[in-house]
Design an enzyme around this catalytic site. Structure first.
Site, PDB file in Angstrom:
ATOM      1  N   CYS A 112      31.141  41.414  44.021  1.00  0.00           N
ATOM      2  CA  CYS A 112      32.277  40.479  43.975  1.00  0.00           C
ATOM      3  C   CYS A 112      33.592  41.251  43.981  1.00  0.00           C
ATOM      4  O   CYS A 112      34.562  40.845  44.621  1.00  0.00           O
ATOM      5  CB  CYS A 112      32.222  39.602  42.723  1.00  0.00           C
ATOM      6  N   CYS A 148      30.141  41.233  38.331  1.00  0.00           N
ATOM      7  CA  CYS A 148      29.471  41.431  39.618  1.00  0.00           C
ATOM      8  C   CYS A 148      30.176  42.495  40.468  1.00  0.00           C
ATOM      9  O   CYS A 148      31.317  42.291  40.884  1.00  0.00           O
ATOM     10  CB  CYS A 148      29.435  40.068  40.315  1.00  0.00           C
TER      11      CYS A 148
END
Length: 99
Positions: free
Chosen positions: A27, A24
């Site tokens: 993230c 991600c």
């Protein structure tokens, strides 16, 4: 993990759970922001990163549909949650409102 998680969030210390994943991009952007939050708030906040791919049951329990998802817990109760990348000032403000 579930037993450990329960012990973790059943503290009277504020706990920020960062549900994230290796793949991600957002993230990865959030990680240094959370470090700055920790630097500012110190021991009054515990930050725990949970990889949703390695902890799917836990992610399902909390209905995490997108990463990153941040949740605040205190004394076993979920106080707040938000998906997406937030700025340091916003996270600090929310954290301080629960301290």
């Amino acid at each position: 993990m579930k037993g450990n998680f329960s012990a973790l969030i059943n503290s009277d210390q504020l706990v920020l759970i960062d549900f994230s994943a290796e793949w991600c991009g957002p993230c990865k952007m959030l990680a240094p922001i959370l470090k700055q939050v920790k630097d500012e708030l110190g021991d009054s906040l515990k930050i725990v990163k949970i990889d949703v791919d390695k902890n799917q049951a836990l992610a399902n329990t909390f209905q995490v549909r997108g990463v990153p998802t941040i949740m605040f817990f205190k004394n076993g109760k979920q106080l707040w949650r938000q998906s997406g990348v937030l700025q340091k000032a916003d996270i600090v403000k929310v954290a301080q409102s629960f301290m």
